[in-house]
Design an enzyme around this catalytic site. Structure first.
Site, short mmCIF file in Angstrom:
data_model
loop_
_atom_site.label_atom_id
_atom_site.label_comp_id
_atom_site.label_asym_id
_atom_site.label_seq_id
_atom_site.Cartn_x
_atom_site.Cartn_y
_atom_site.Cartn_z
N SER A 172 40.27 28.76 32.21
CA SER A 172 41.70 28.69 32.50
C SER A 172 42.51 28.26 31.28
CB SER A 172 41.95 27.71 33.64
OG SER A 172 41.28 28.12 34.80
N1 SAM Z 1 37.01 25.67 35.71
C1 SAM Z 1 36.60 26.83 34.94
C2 SAM Z 1 36.57 26.57 33.47
O1 SAM Z 1 37.03 25.51 33.04
O2 SAM Z 1 36.07 27.43 32.74
C3 SAM Z 1 37.45 28.02 35.24
C4 SAM Z 1 36.83 28.84 36.23
S1 SAM Z 1 37.36 30.46 36.57
C5 SAM Z 1 39.08 30.46 36.54
C6 SAM Z 1 36.97 30.48 38.31
C7 SAM Z 1 35.49 30.37 38.61
O3 SAM Z 1 35.33 30.31 40.02
C8 SAM Z 1 34.65 31.53 38.13
O4 SAM Z 1 33.64 31.08 37.28
C9 SAM Z 1 34.08 32.12 39.42
O5 SAM Z 1 32.78 32.66 39.27
C10 SAM Z 1 34.08 30.91 40.31
N2 SAM Z 1 34.02 31.19 41.75
C11 SAM Z 1 34.64 32.14 42.48
N3 SAM Z 1 34.30 32.02 43.78
C12 SAM Z 1 33.45 30.95 43.87
C13 SAM Z 1 32.77 30.32 44.94
N4 SAM Z 1 32.87 30.72 46.21
N5 SAM Z 1 31.97 29.27 44.65
C14 SAM Z 1 31.85 28.81 43.39
N6 SAM Z 1 32.47 29.38 42.33
C15 SAM Z 1 33.27 30.43 42.57
#
Ligand code: SAM
Length: 214
Positions: A52
């Site tokens: 993000s």
């Molecule tokens: N916090 C992260 C960082 O600092 O890099 C940003 C993460 S990105 C915007 C959103 C993440 O949510 C992705 O890695 C995606 O794979 C994960 N995601 C989506 N659905 C999910 C779920 N049901 N459980 C866990 N992770 C999930």
């Protein structure tokens, strides 16, 4: 980055600002993108996901109203950057990621950098992580169709849940939901754009091309 992207946009929480100044973001992006690590935008990581934008990381932690004794659940570990920043502000972080490869890379990074109050878990974070509940706050870094019931059930009394909700196509809003006396009070914190929350209490897997953003 702290002055121009965070303070200039109204982030005043010194705990969050110090953490954002301290965590080396360049260690959480692919090597080729290290020169752009502090740019004012999300950047691609693997599995079609993103780290993000710095402002969004700071704003979500700030909005969760967390403090040094809190245990916090993060849904969506991604690169591990948000968990690292959070770990400087709270006592314990439990971070769940659905992609095993992202989770493993993040765990190795966090360990190498000494963020030892972060537990990284592979799984469907839309169901939370009941083993370590209750949580003082839950931060979801992907947008779902609504607040997952499982996450509310894992909040402590007075706990805050901060997450993007997509109520209509291309219309996502960051919300803060606070649990008091069994009731969930919701505040709208403004328009945002996130990748989808895929899971049992998120979107079905084929929805993964809906959005590509933070
Ligand atoms: N916090 C992260 C960082 O600092 O890099 C940003 C993460 S990105 C915007 C959103 C993440 O949510 C992705 O890695 C995606 O794979 C994960 N995601 C989506 N659905 C999910 C779920 N049901 N459980 C866990 N992770 C999930």
């Amino acid at each position: 980055m702290v002055r121009e992207q965070l303070e200039a946009r109204g982030i005043a929480n010194t705990g969050v600002l110090d953490a954002m100044g301290e965590v080396p973001r360049e260690r959480f992006v692919p090597d080729r993108l290290a020169p752009r690590a502090y740019d004012d935008e999300p950047l691609p990581i693997s599995e079609g996901q993103t780290i993000s934008q710095p402002y969004i990381v700071a704003a979500m932690i700030d909005s969760a109203l967390v403090g040094p004794t809190d245990r916090v659940l993060e849904v969506g570990t991604g690169s591990g950057y948000g968990a690292a920043v959070l770990s400087r502000v709270v006592a314990e972080v439990v971070s769940v990621e659905r992609h095993p490869s992202l989770s493993e890379t993040a765990a190795v990074r966090l360990n190498a950098l000494g963020y030892d109050n972060v537990e990284v878990v592979v799984g469907d974070g839309s169901l939370g992580y009941a083993e370590r509940a209750p949580y003082d706050a839950v931060i979801v870094t992907a947008a779902g169709p609504g607040v997952p019931r499982a996450l509310v059930e894992q909040l402590a009394e007075g706990g805050r849940l901060v997450m993007p909700i997509e109520r209509a196509a291309n219309d996502q809003h960051l919300i803060r939901a606070t649990l008091r006396d069994g009731l969930l009070g919701e505040e709208d914190l403004g328009a945002v754009r996130f990748v989808p929350l895929i899971g049992a209490q998120g979107w079905p897997a084929q929805a993964s091309t809906r959005t590509r953003a933070r």
